[in-house]
Design an enzyme around this catalytic site. Structure first.
Site, mmCIF file in Angstrom:
data_model
loop_
_atom_site.group_PDB
_atom_site.id
_atom_site.type_symbol
_atom_site.label_atom_id
_atom_site.label_comp_id
_atom_site.label_asym_id
_atom_site.label_seq_id
_atom_site.Cartn_x
_atom_site.Cartn_y
_atom_site.Cartn_z
ATOM 1 N N ARG A 89 -73.467 125.427 -74.205
ATOM 2 C CA ARG A 89 -72.842 126.621 -74.738
ATOM 3 C C ARG A 89 -73.195 126.783 -76.211
ATOM 4 N NH1 ARG A 89 -68.145 125.837 -75.569
ATOM 5 N NH2 ARG A 89 -67.832 123.766 -74.713
ATOM 6 N N TYR A 98 -78.437 129.169 -69.245
ATOM 7 C CA TYR A 98 -77.706 127.911 -69.081
ATOM 8 C C TYR A 98 -76.236 128.099 -68.685
ATOM 9 C CZ TYR A 98 -75.198 123.692 -69.691
ATOM 10 O OH TYR A 98 -74.370 122.645 -69.436
ATOM 11 N N GLY A 99 -75.797 127.388 -67.700
ATOM 12 C CA GLY A 99 -74.416 127.214 -67.249
ATOM 13 C C GLY A 99 -73.349 128.100 -67.865
ATOM 14 N N GLY A 100 -72.582 127.508 -68.773
ATOM 15 C CA GLY A 100 -71.419 128.190 -69.339
ATOM 16 C C GLY A 100 -71.750 129.497 -70.039
ATOM 17 N N LYS A 134 -66.215 130.175 -68.108
ATOM 18 C CA LYS A 134 -65.535 130.197 -69.395
ATOM 19 C C LYS A 134 -65.314 131.628 -69.909
ATOM 20 C CE LYS A 134 -64.773 125.885 -69.706
ATOM 21 N NZ LYS A 134 -65.673 124.840 -69.598
ATOM 22 N N HIS A 144 -57.703 125.625 -70.198
ATOM 23 C CA HIS A 144 -58.838 124.720 -69.963
ATOM 24 C C HIS A 144 -58.287 123.385 -69.444
ATOM 25 C CE1 HIS A 144 -62.722 122.788 -71.859
ATOM 26 N NE2 HIS A 144 -62.883 123.037 -70.583
ATOM 27 N N SER A 154 -64.171 119.863 -73.885
ATOM 28 C CA SER A 154 -65.360 119.697 -73.055
ATOM 29 C C SER A 154 -65.894 118.268 -73.161
ATOM 30 C CB SER A 154 -66.444 120.672 -73.510
ATOM 31 O OG SER A 154 -65.934 121.982 -73.425
ATOM 32 N N ALA A 155 -66.271 117.726 -72.003
ATOM 33 C CA ALA A 155 -66.841 116.372 -71.904
ATOM 34 C C ALA A 155 -65.883 115.303 -72.442
ATOM 35 C CB ALA A 155 -68.206 116.293 -72.579
ATOM 36 N N CYS A 156 -64.582 115.498 -72.212
ATOM 37 C CA CYS A 156 -63.586 114.498 -72.619
ATOM 38 C C CYS A 156 -62.794 113.950 -71.436
ATOM 39 C CB CYS A 156 -62.651 115.073 -73.666
ATOM 40 S SG CYS A 156 -63.472 115.316 -75.257
ATOM 41 N N GLY A 157 -63.294 114.167 -70.213
ATOM 42 C CA GLY A 157 -62.708 113.436 -69.091
ATOM 43 C C GLY A 157 -61.896 114.221 -68.083
ATOM 44 N N THR A 167 -62.994 116.167 -65.396
ATOM 45 C CA THR A 167 -63.493 115.959 -64.029
ATOM 46 C C THR A 167 -63.162 114.543 -63.569
ATOM 47 O OG1 THR A 167 -65.258 117.551 -64.415
ATOM 48 C CG2 THR A 167 -65.547 116.050 -62.562
ATOM 49 N N ASN A 168 -63.295 113.586 -64.483
ATOM 50 C CA ASN A 168 -63.013 112.202 -64.112
ATOM 51 C C ASN A 168 -61.550 111.991 -63.751
ATOM 52 O OD1 ASN A 168 -65.297 109.984 -64.486
ATOM 53 N ND2 ASN A 168 -65.742 111.748 -65.789
ATOM 54 N N ASP A 222 -61.326 121.918 -64.220
ATOM 55 C CA ASP A 222 -61.717 122.525 -65.507
ATOM 56 C C ASP A 222 -60.794 123.654 -65.963
ATOM 57 O OD1 ASP A 222 -63.776 122.366 -67.600
ATOM 58 O OD2 ASP A 222 -64.333 124.388 -67.004
ATOM 59 N N ARG A 279 -75.952 118.646 -65.866
ATOM 60 C CA ARG A 279 -74.792 118.969 -65.030
ATOM 61 C C ARG A 279 -75.145 119.033 -63.553
ATOM 62 N NH1 ARG A 279 -69.647 120.345 -67.831
ATOM 63 N NH2 ARG A 279 -70.236 120.107 -70.001
ATOM 64 N N GLY A 295 -60.239 105.051 -63.407
ATOM 65 C CA GLY A 295 -59.161 104.849 -62.421
ATOM 66 C C GLY A 295 -57.918 104.207 -63.027
ATOM 67 N N ASP A 296 -58.127 103.372 -64.059
ATOM 68 C CA ASP A 296 -56.971 102.711 -64.673
ATOM 69 C C ASP A 296 -56.091 103.699 -65.439
ATOM 70 O OD1 ASP A 296 -57.236 100.004 -63.791
ATOM 71 O OD2 ASP A 296 -59.066 99.900 -65.009
HETATM 72 P P1 GTP Z 1 -66.409 119.596 -69.166
HETATM 73 O O1 GTP Z 1 -66.979 119.814 -67.823
HETATM 74 O O2 GTP Z 1 -67.406 119.758 -70.260
HETATM 75 O O3 GTP Z 1 -65.203 120.438 -69.435
HETATM 76 O O4 GTP Z 1 -66.039 118.021 -69.291
HETATM 77 P P2 GTP Z 1 -64.853 117.137 -68.695
HETATM 78 O O5 GTP Z 1 -63.657 117.236 -69.567
HETATM 79 O O6 GTP Z 1 -64.655 117.444 -67.256
HETATM 80 O O7 GTP Z 1 -65.411 115.641 -68.877
HETATM 81 P P3 GTP Z 1 -65.921 114.569 -67.795
HETATM 82 O O8 GTP Z 1 -64.837 114.121 -66.869
HETATM 83 O O9 GTP Z 1 -67.151 115.102 -67.164
HETATM 84 O O10 GTP Z 1 -66.273 113.330 -68.727
HETATM 85 C C1 GTP Z 1 -67.177 113.443 -69.804
HETATM 86 C C2 GTP Z 1 -67.618 112.085 -70.255
HETATM 87 O O11 GTP Z 1 -66.498 111.270 -70.613
HETATM 88 C C3 GTP Z 1 -68.393 111.313 -69.199
HETATM 89 O O12 GTP Z 1 -69.512 110.695 -69.800
HETATM 90 C C4 GTP Z 1 -67.411 110.274 -68.709
HETATM 91 O O13 GTP Z 1 -68.057 109.116 -68.262
HETATM 92 C C5 GTP Z 1 -66.544 110.021 -69.946
HETATM 93 N N1 GTP Z 1 -65.168 109.623 -69.568
HETATM 94 C C6 GTP Z 1 -64.341 110.268 -68.704
HETATM 95 N N2 GTP Z 1 -63.154 109.619 -68.543
HETATM 96 C C7 GTP Z 1 -63.228 108.534 -69.348
HETATM 97 C C8 GTP Z 1 -62.322 107.458 -69.632
HETATM 98 O O14 GTP Z 1 -61.197 107.379 -69.117
HETATM 99 N N3 GTP Z 1 -62.746 106.524 -70.533
HETATM 100 C C9 GTP Z 1 -63.976 106.582 -71.122
HETATM 101 N N4 GTP Z 1 -64.304 105.633 -71.990
HETATM 102 N N5 GTP Z 1 -64.869 107.571 -70.867
HETATM 103 C C10 GTP Z 1 -64.501 108.535 -69.998
HETATM 104 C C1 SPV Z 2 -67.351 122.945 -70.884
HETATM 105 O O1 SPV Z 2 -68.181 122.919 -71.788
HETATM 106 O O2 SPV Z 2 -66.117 122.817 -71.086
HETATM 107 C C2 SPV Z 2 -67.808 123.076 -69.484
HETATM 108 C C3 SPV Z 2 -69.215 123.377 -69.249
HETATM 109 O O3 SPV Z 2 -67.004 122.978 -68.572
HETATM 110 S S1 SPV Z 2 -69.621 125.043 -69.481
HETATM 111 O O4 SPV Z 2 -69.481 125.744 -68.226
HETATM 112 O O5 SPV Z 2 -71.006 125.081 -69.957
HETATM 113 O O6 SPV Z 2 -68.713 125.629 -70.454
HETATM 114 MN MN MN Z 3 -64.898 122.538 -69.379
#
Ligand code: GTP
Ligand code: SPV
Ligand code: MN
Length: 592
Positions: free
Chosen positions: A69, A197-199, A206, A226, A248-251, A253-254, A277, A376, A502-503
């Site tokens: 983005r 690109y994606g977003g 978004k 979000h 974004s990318a802070c966990g 999906t996990n 998301d 992605r 998972g923890d």
């Molecule tokens: P967007 O799709 O951008 O909105 O991201 P998101 O918030 O869904 O993040 P996602 O779950 O894809 O995780 C992003 C990164 O954080 C990945 O590299 C994961 O491996 C890492 N991550 C997720 N959960 C944890 C956690 O509990 N601990 C650690 N250390 N890393 C994590």
């Molecule tokens: C984010 O960046 O929070 C995403 C990916 O979920 S995107 O669709 O590119 O915004």
């Molecule tokens: Mn997102």
């Protein structure tokens, strides 16, 4: 396809502007999808992957200048500048329309114009909204078929109504200097040019489901956030739902797909994914807050995803998935990214399309990576082994807890609970996190990202805070409890202290027990923090002293934090709700 005059006249307007050779309506059928896949493979836009190992899966590479983005080129074009607020880029809508139309003029010449009717949320659900995206990209069409509910039925549901979002995308020349992602909230319109690109281009995500929808939610009395949505089933079979906002990318999906530790699974705990998301939330007939996931698939971060870290996400990508900017493993025509396996592929093409030299791989240097850090997968939600039964129901799930969180190496403890809804809104409004590869720009810089919505709020953030406070008043004692988590505290060497993944279920269980009034906590200046013995460490090689260290609230660090929040609040001027100013004063007093 439709007799809706508002739809037909908009399509004519765009068609006259971009001058396509032909026009195709996307009907959501497998037959049409397969034809489009075949065209994309023939032009090289997609590469077909191993049909035995990854049936229906494809690889796509974007231009190297177009991998995330672009927040500095994203605009909220409200009629009044004031309404975009201090955290958004603003441009006068009249001038912006003119500029964008000049950029997009004749840009479909020699190309096909695809018209995608889609629903965000189950078709016909009272919580769903309708959009139509026009695009010149088959990649966009195929992704939208996964991420949204594309169906001609959507046009029947819409009827003659004008309540739909106009989404216009043109790749133009993928020129980063002319790239604009523009939202016109008062017109229900989105225009995106010069990206693929994606977003930036899957405009239901978004642009619509957050930027436009947050504005609609403000006007109509609901919330677009979000947030992931997760159901936790206890051994008695009762399911509690939580929603969590992480940047974004802070966990997200996990957490949305986590697998609980074995001792909890053995007891009968289960996790159900509703969304990973975005959450749209409304107050239900019983006065509680109900959430739906408006999306139909996952646009997830690939790097770091593996059997152990996120089994369910990986399983979701095993069929009918599009991979963007990952590495191509030529040994068996599959895909690879950093963290997928310990072994590095020896015969692979990197995300830039070059032969990848595994011997040069250096963990500290992202330029040696095979996959882009923001590569992605676009995977259908139906593929997810733990998808919730509620996912396709339109009523939504009742939310017990709202969780904020981000990446903070120091400062924020593993988990704490707000003292009230107002205090929770304060915590959300003051959230900060280190930036990630999900957006273009520097990575690892701490910035304030209120409710993880900084790049996605479609109106003045001061009004947004006021809207949150207003929702709390309406919810009263039925309001979800608000928490904050931080999985990302690091030691002196920069290693994550908490095992995470998972923890994190151990923390979620404390959160749910707090909602039920069944767990203890200690009051600190920032909120209620668990005593170390309140977090169950069964079967975990993690000592209680270390746990104590990441639950600690350091007064010096927090005094500095309070000063930074004060700075951050200055941006909002008169629009900062008085309740939040009072919350800050209370925090400062608590820290004395
Ligand atoms: P967007 O799709 O951008 O909105 O991201 P998101 O918030 O869904 O993040 P996602 O779950 O894809 O995780 C992003 C990164 O954080 C990945 O590299 C994961 O491996 C890492 N991550 C997720 N959960 C944890 C956690 O509990 N601990 C650690 N250390 N890393 C994590
Ligand atoms: C984010 O960046 O929070 C995403 C990916 O979920 S995107 O669709 O590119 O915004
Ligand atoms: Mn997102």
């Amino acid at each position: 396809m439709t007799t809706n005059k508002t739809v037909l006249s908009w399509i004519d307007e765009i068609k006259d502007l971009v001058k396509p050779d032909s026009v195709v309506w996307i009907d959501g059928s497998d037959k049409q999808r397969d034809e489009l896949r075949a065209i994309a493979v023939s032009t090289g836009e997609l590469e077909k992957l191993n049909e035995e190992k990854l049936p229906g899966c494809y690889l796509h590479r974007t231009k190297q200048n177009d991998v995330a983005r672009v927040e500095d080129r994203t605009f909220i074009c409200s009629r009044e500048k004031e309404n975009a607020g201090p955290t958004n880029n603003w441009y006068d809508p009249k001038e912006m329309y003119k500029m964008l139309y000049d950029i997009a003029r004749d840009s479909y010449k020699g190309k096909t114009m695809y018209i995608i009717p889609f629903s965000m949320g189950p078709i016909g659900s009272p919580l769903a909204k309708i959009g139509i995206e026009i695009t010149d990209s088959i990649y966009v069409v195929l992704n939208m078929l996964i991420m949204t509910r594309v169906d001609l039925k959507v046009m029947d549901v819409l009827g003659d109504s004008n309540d739909w979002v106009r989404c216009f995308h043109s790749r133009c020349d993928i020129d980063p200097e002319k790239r604009y992602i523009c939202q016109f909230p008062e017109d229900n319109t989105i225009i995106s040019v010069n990206s693929g690109y994606g977003g930036n281009v899957l405009l239901g995500k978004k642009c619509f489901a957050l930027r436009i929808a947050s504005y609609q939610g403000w006007k109509e009395g609901w919330m677009a956030e979000h947030m992931l949505i997760l159901g936790i089933e206890n051994p008695q079979g009762e399911i509690k739902y939580v929603a969590a906002a992480f940047p974004s990318a802070c966990g997200k999906t996990n957490l949305a797909m986590m697998i609980p530790p074995k001792y909890l699974r053995d007891k009968g705990y289960k996790v159900w994914t509703v969304g990973d998301d975005i959450a749209w939330m409304r107050i239900g007939k019983d006065g509680r807050l109900y959430a739906i996931n408006p999306e139909n698939g996952f646009f997830g971060v690939a790097p770091g995803t593996n059997e152990k870290s996120n089994y369910n996400a990986l399983a979701s990508t095993k069929k009918n998935t599009i991979f963007t900017n990952v590495a191509h493993d030529l040994s068996d025509n599959t895909v690879w990214w950093e963290g997928l396996t310990k072994d590095l592929p020896t015969n692979a093409i990197d995300w830039k399309g070059n032969k990848w030299d595994a011997s040069k791989f250096n963990k500290a240097d992202k330029s040696t990576y095979a996959a882009h850090p923001n590569s992605r997968f676009t995977a259908p939600a139906v593929n997810c082994p733990c998808i919730s039964e509620e996912f396709n129901k339109g009523e939504g799930v009742p939310i017990s807890a709202i969780i904020f969180g981000g990446r903070r190496a120091k400062c924020a403890p593993l988990v704490y609970q707000s003292k009230s809804w107002e205090n929770g809104v304060f915590i959300g409004s003051a959230m900060a996190s280190e930036t990630t590869a999900a957006a273009a720009g520097a990575v690892g810089v701490v910035r304030r990202d209120p409710m993880a919505m900084l790049p996605f709020c479609g109106y003045h953030m001061g009004d947004y805070f006021a809207h949150w406070l207003e929702m709390g008043k309406k919810l009263g004692d039925k309001a979800p409890k608000i928490f904050n988590v931080n999985w990302f505290r690091t030691d002196d060497k920069g290693n994550f202290i908490w095992p995470g993944f998972g923890d994190n279920m151990r923390v979620i269980n404390w959160i749910i027990a707090r909602c039920e009034g069944k767990a203890d906590a200690v009051e600190t200046p920032i909120g209620y923090v668990p005593r170390p013995e309140d977090i169950d460490l069964t079967d975990l090689d993690f000592d209680i002293e270390t746990l104590k260290s990441i639950l600690e609230v350091d007064k010096d660090i927090w005094t500095k934090e309070a000063q930074e929040i004060e700075e951050h609040y200055k941006k909002f001027g008169d629009k900062l709700p008085a309740e939040l100013r009072n919350q800050l004063e209370t925090l400062k007093a608590n820290l004395k």
